[in-house]
Every structure is written in C-alpha cells, then in structure tokens.
Design a protein around this motif. Structure first.
Motif, PDB file in Angstrom:
ATOM      1  N   GLY A  66      65.265  46.190  47.478  1.00 51.37           N
ATOM      2  CA  GLY A  66      64.712  45.113  48.285  1.00 51.37           C
ATOM      3  C   GLY A  66      64.950  45.338  49.771  1.00 51.37           C
ATOM      4  O   GLY A  66      65.863  46.080  50.178  1.00 51.37           O
ATOM      5  N   ALA A  67      64.126  44.718  50.577  1.00 50.92           N
ATOM      6  CA  ALA A  67      64.186  44.906  52.027  1.00 50.92           C
ATOM      7  C   ALA A  67      65.581  44.593  52.567  1.00 50.92           C
ATOM      8  O   ALA A  67      66.187  43.571  52.223  1.00 50.92           O
ATOM      9  N   GLY A  68      66.098  45.510  53.380  1.00 51.84           N
ATOM     10  CA  GLY A  68      67.387  45.301  54.015  1.00 51.84           C
ATOM     11  C   GLY A  68      68.587  45.649  53.168  1.00 51.84           C
ATOM     12  O   GLY A  68      69.725  45.498  53.628  1.00 51.84           O
ATOM     13  N   ASN A  69      68.377  46.121  51.943  1.00 51.36           N
ATOM     14  CA  ASN A  69      69.488  46.404  51.032  1.00 51.36           C
ATOM     15  C   ASN A  69      69.563  47.890  50.678  1.00 51.36           C
ATOM     16  O   ASN A  69      68.542  48.573  50.585  1.00 51.36           O
ATOM     17  N   ARG A  70      70.780  48.359  50.452  1.00 51.76           N
ATOM     18  CA  ARG A  70      70.997  49.712  49.946  1.00 51.76           C
ATOM     19  C   ARG A  70      71.199  49.665  48.434  1.00 51.76           C
ATOM     20  O   ARG A  70      71.769  48.713  47.904  1.00 51.76           O
ATOM     21  N   VAL A  71      70.758  50.701  47.760  1.00 48.79           N
ATOM     22  CA  VAL A  71      70.965  50.779  46.316  1.00 48.79           C
ATOM     23  C   VAL A  71      72.452  50.761  45.998  1.00 48.79           C
ATOM     24  O   VAL A  71      72.894  50.104  45.047  1.00 48.79           O
ATOM     25  N   ALA A  72      73.253  51.467  46.789  1.00 47.61           N
ATOM     26  CA  ALA A  72      74.695  51.521  46.529  1.00 47.61           C
ATOM     27  C   ALA A  72      75.316  50.126  46.527  1.00 47.61           C
ATOM     28  O   ALA A  72      76.213  49.831  45.715  1.00 47.61           O
ATOM     29  N   ASP A  73      74.840  49.250  47.417  1.00 45.05           N
ATOM     30  CA  ASP A  73      75.376  47.893  47.450  1.00 45.05           C
ATOM     31  C   ASP A  73      74.935  47.100  46.222  1.00 45.05           C
ATOM     32  O   ASP A  73      75.722  46.322  45.666  1.00 45.05           O
ATOM     33  N   ARG A  74      73.683  47.284  45.785  1.00 48.52           N
ATOM     34  CA  ARG A  74      73.215  46.576  44.600  1.00 48.52           C
ATOM     35  C   ARG A  74      73.933  47.068  43.342  1.00 48.52           C
ATOM     36  O   ARG A  74      74.131  46.297  42.392  1.00 48.52           O
ATOM     37  N   LEU A  75      74.317  48.333  43.332  1.00 47.48           N
ATOM     38  CA  LEU A  75      75.083  48.842  42.193  1.00 47.48           C
ATOM     39  C   LEU A  75      76.408  48.091  42.054  1.00 47.48           C
ATOM     40  O   LEU A  75      76.887  47.864  40.935  1.00 47.48           O
ATOM     41  N   GLY A  76      76.970  47.689  43.166  1.00 46.27           N
ATOM     42  CA  GLY A  76      78.194  46.894  43.101  1.00 46.27           C
ATOM     43  C   GLY A  76      77.991  45.570  42.403  1.00 46.27           C
ATOM     44  O   GLY A  76      78.915  45.028  41.785  1.00 46.27           O
ATOM     45  N   GLU A  77      76.775  45.028  42.459  1.00 41.05           N
ATOM     46  CA  GLU A  77      76.465  43.760  41.802  1.00 41.05           C
ATOM     47  C   GLU A  77      76.208  43.926  40.310  1.00 41.05           C
ATOM     48  O   GLU A  77      76.568  43.066  39.509  1.00 41.05           O
ATOM     49  N   PHE A  78      75.548  45.033  39.930  1.00 46.93           N
ATOM     50  CA  PHE A  78      75.002  45.132  38.575  1.00 46.93           C
ATOM     51  C   PHE A  78      75.703  46.133  37.656  1.00 46.93           C
ATOM     52  O   PHE A  78      75.456  46.138  36.461  1.00 46.93           O
ATOM     53  N   THR A  79      76.586  46.988  38.196  1.00 49.50           N
ATOM     54  CA  THR A  79      77.193  48.021  37.367  1.00 49.50           C
ATOM     55  C   THR A  79      78.165  47.431  36.357  1.00 49.50           C
ATOM     56  O   THR A  79      79.012  46.602  36.690  1.00 49.50           O
ATOM     57  N   MET A  80      78.026  47.892  35.101  1.00 49.63           N
ATOM     58  CA  MET A  80      78.966  47.521  34.033  1.00 49.63           C
ATOM     59  C   MET A  80      80.072  48.566  33.901  1.00 49.63           C
ATOM     60  O   MET A  80      81.237  48.230  33.733  1.00 49.63           O
ATOM     61  N   HIS A  81      79.690  49.847  33.977  1.00 49.39           N
ATOM     62  CA  HIS A  81      80.680  50.920  33.980  1.00 49.39           C
ATOM     63  C   HIS A  81      80.013  52.208  34.449  1.00 49.39           C
ATOM     64  O   HIS A  81      78.786  52.313  34.487  1.00 49.39           O
ATOM     65  N   GLN A  82      80.839  53.182  34.819  1.00 47.70           N
ATOM     66  CA  GLN A  82      80.349  54.483  35.268  1.00 47.70           C
ATOM     67  C   GLN A  82      80.517  55.509  34.159  1.00 47.70           C
ATOM     68  O   GLN A  82      81.435  55.417  33.340  1.00 47.70           O
ATOM     69  N   VAL A  83      79.622  56.506  34.165  1.00 42.62           N
ATOM     70  CA  VAL A  83      79.660  57.576  33.177  1.00 42.62           C
ATOM     71  C   VAL A  83      79.668  58.902  33.910  1.00 42.62           C
ATOM     72  O   VAL A  83      78.782  59.172  34.736  1.00 42.62           O
ATOM     73  N   ASP A  84      80.673  59.738  33.635  1.00 45.30           N
ATOM     74  CA  ASP A  84      80.740  61.072  34.216  1.00 45.30           C
ATOM     75  C   ASP A  84      79.808  61.994  33.418  1.00 45.30           C
ATOM     76  O   ASP A  84      79.996  62.197  32.219  1.00 45.30           O
ATOM     77  N   LEU A  85      78.801  62.543  34.085  1.00 44.57           N
ATOM     78  CA  LEU A  85      77.837  63.407  33.404  1.00 44.57           C
ATOM     79  C   LEU A  85      78.288  64.858  33.338  1.00 44.57           C
ATOM     80  O   LEU A  85      77.659  65.668  32.646  1.00 44.57           O
TER      81      LEU A  85
END
Length: 370
Positions: A66-85
């Motif tokens: 969305g306008a004015g937002n970074r994906v990295a910041d939105r990941l902070g809102e929606f991430t459940m967990h991280q996966v090392d590939l």
C-alpha cells in the motif's frame, strides 16, 4: 534501438519489451541489482528469472504494502513465523508465504516492469506473485521504482520443497507501450500465420480449448486432493498418477468442479515471432467463472519454426470458482496480447535456450515423467 547514459540514468530510444542484451545493460548500469551474479539461463530472451532468498515468512494472509508502506513493515504485522530455506524447506499447501528475492531494482523513470509465474510454477498450481514497497497491485512495478522485490507464494494443490536460488517467477521490463493493434495482428497473420486455423482477433489473438484430441480421449489432468511433497529440483522424478487424475471424454465437453485445478491445452498452435513477445490474458469474465492461466509470458521464438517449433499449443491452467461449469470443445477461453520488442533478442526461446515446452501439446510440468 540505442541506449546511452546521462545523469547516471540509462536512456532507451525505442519503445517495447526490453531484450536479454538490454537486461544485461540495465544490470551493468545498476538499475537491476542482484545479490549474487546471475545463474546460467537466468536472463531469458525477454525476461529475467527471479531467485528466492534465504528466508520465507509464513503470513496470516495475502497482502499488498500500500501507498507509503514498506513490505518489511507489513511483515511485522502479519508474520506468524520465519522459515530458513537454506537447508531446503517445505511450503505447505494452503498456506501463504512471503520470500525476499535476490534481485532489487532501481529503475529509470521511463522503464516499468511486470512479473508473472514461470511455466512450471503455474502448472503446479503454485500461486506466485510479486509485491513491492508501496505497491497497490500484484506483479506491476511502476517506472522509476527503487527497492526490494518479494515473492508471495501460496501452494494451492501440492506442498513443495524449495531452496534459495530457485526461480518461481520472472520479470519483464518495458519502455512505454507497444502493443500490436488488432489491425497489425491481422496483417502479420496474413503475411505469416500466428496461429493454426482461423484467427480470432479481438484485443489480441484468441485461443480455445481442445476437448476433441486427434487420437484417444485424454484431454487433460485434474490435481489429486491428497498427495506427497514435490521437490522443485527433482526434474522428471514423479509419476503423474501419484498427483494427477487423467480427464477423458469422447463428447467434446467436460464439467469443471468448483475448487479443482486442471491442466488442459489450447486447440490452436501459436507462434511468437522473434521481434515480439506476448502475454496471456483472460478473454471475457462473462464466458464462465473460471481462471484460465497463472503463467502468462510467451517469449520471442515460442512456436517459431526456425527456433524448433512449428507452432506450439498453449497449456491452460484452469481453476473453476463458484459453481460447476460445462466447458465445450472450441470455446474461446483466453487471448494472447502481442507486444513489439525494443530490439531483437540475442537468444530465441527453444533455439538458443533449451526449453521444456517448445513444440508442446498437453503437458504437465517438467517435474513429472513423460
């Protein structure tokens, strides 16, 4: 076509789709910034394959920055967990993941981009879309964009094993717009056929579904609902019967089940001349509640006789939505939009680059045994 540098920005004189040579020039000028040197065949005739990074973020839902937002910041809102590939990791069916890509952009003002899933990705019903900082659309990157790229991945039919560096989607760059008009398509088809049979031209070149094969009754495949994991590095390693149900008919029609995923094939064989690229687009929403493609880029040389083709049929990745739908032989289900290249590519699809799908008919992804 000429390119030159001025005020640290690359200038391109002619409009059209950016070729492989020009992608290399854009990279050398710093407008495409890979974390690592390109892999073999990563630069395609009219596109660039994008590589997965080392981390996947399991998110609650699909989203745009969305306008004015970074994906990295939105990941902070929606991430459940991280996966090392790094050692290889399974992306599970029905889940949504966001993976930072190894390629970053600093596009000149006049160059925009569009992304799409690669052919094998689409044939696995592996919904893969590109998102950007401040993005308000999937897969669309505006001219002048500077920032990272991310792949949003949602396995729909099969869980898949992925690793860093795998290429699930690709990006195509363009200077301006150079879509061929219907009159231009008719003139080209009259001079050198773009499609076998009658050309249906209306805002692009229409194509229909083949449900009356010349031999036999096999017209397609439907994904099985409960299967094992597909390792995306395992080429020709899986038996089709473990993942797909064959669809057969001698009546020239099939009924699509809501929620099911199908691999079908076009009735027409199409050709993409060396000076053009094409993109598959929906025909009309009114013809039925189903989606007819996930991977839509056709490179210069696809189906082109000197490049090892004699016309090649388009594989249709079909998902039905709300209600069962009767699909009839010869029904127009999509169209190819042709666009001029800004210059001829150095390599052609199927000739200079090995291809799994040149001259194809009904064919599953490269992961399945013939």
């Amino acid at each position: 076509m000429r390119m030159w540098m001025g005020n640290d920005r690359m200038k391109i004189e002619q409009t059209g789709i950016i070729s492989d040579r020009m992608i290399t020039s854009l990279t050398e000028a710093g407008h495409i910034r890979p974390d690592h040197p390109y892999a073999d065949t990563q630069v395609q005739p009219a596109s660039l394959d994008l590589r997965l990074g080392t981390t996947a973020y399991r998110v609650r839902a699909s989203f745009l920055a969305g306008a004015g937002n970074r994906v990295a910041d939105r990941l902070g809102e929606f991430t459940m967990h991280q996966v090392d590939l790094t050692p290889g990791a399974v992306l599970e069916k029905g889940c949504v993941y966001v993976v930072p890509l190894m390629e970053h952009l600093a596009l000149p003002d006049g160059i925009s981009a569009v992304a799409n899933a690669k052919s094998s990705t689409g044939r696995l019903d592996l919904l893969t879309r590109t998102i950007t900082d401040e993005g308000v659309e999937f897969d669309r990157i505006p001219a002048g964009y500077t920032g990272p790229l991310y792949a949003e991945i949602c396995p729909r039919s099969f869980s898949v094993l992925v690793r860093p560096g795998m290429r699930l989607n690709q990006i195509r760059f363009r200077e301006g717009q150079s879509v061929l008009t219907d009159d231009e398509l008719r003139a080209r088809h009259a001079d050198s056929p773009l499609v076998s049979g009658k050309a249906v031209i209306s805002e692009g070149l229409g194509f229909s579904v083949d449900l009356r094969p010349e031999t036999g009754t096999l017209v397609g495949y439907r994904a099985k609902p409960h299967t094992g994991v597909i390792d995306l590095d395992n080429i020709a390693g899986y038996a089709p019967a473990d993942f797909w149900e064959p669809i057969e008919t001698d009546q020239g029609r099939i009924i699509l089940d809501p929620g099911a995923f199908y691999i079908l094939v076009s009735q027409e064989a199409v050709t993409i001349p060396p000076d053009c690229a094409a993109e598959m687009a929906p025909y009309l929403a009114m013809v039925g509640e189903f989606r007819v493609h996930y991977a839509g880029f056709f490179d210069p040389g696809f189906g082109y006789a000197p490049a090892g083709g004699a016309g090649a049929r388009g594989v249709l990745e079909v998902r039905c939505h709300e209600a069962p739908f009767v699909l009839e032989h010869g029904q127009v289900v999509g169209r190819l939009v042709y666009e001029r290249m800004a210059e001829l590519p150095a390599q052609l699809y199927g000739a200079d680059l090995a291809s799994n799908y040149q001259g194809q008919g009904l064919k599953l992804s490269k992961h399945f045994k013939m």
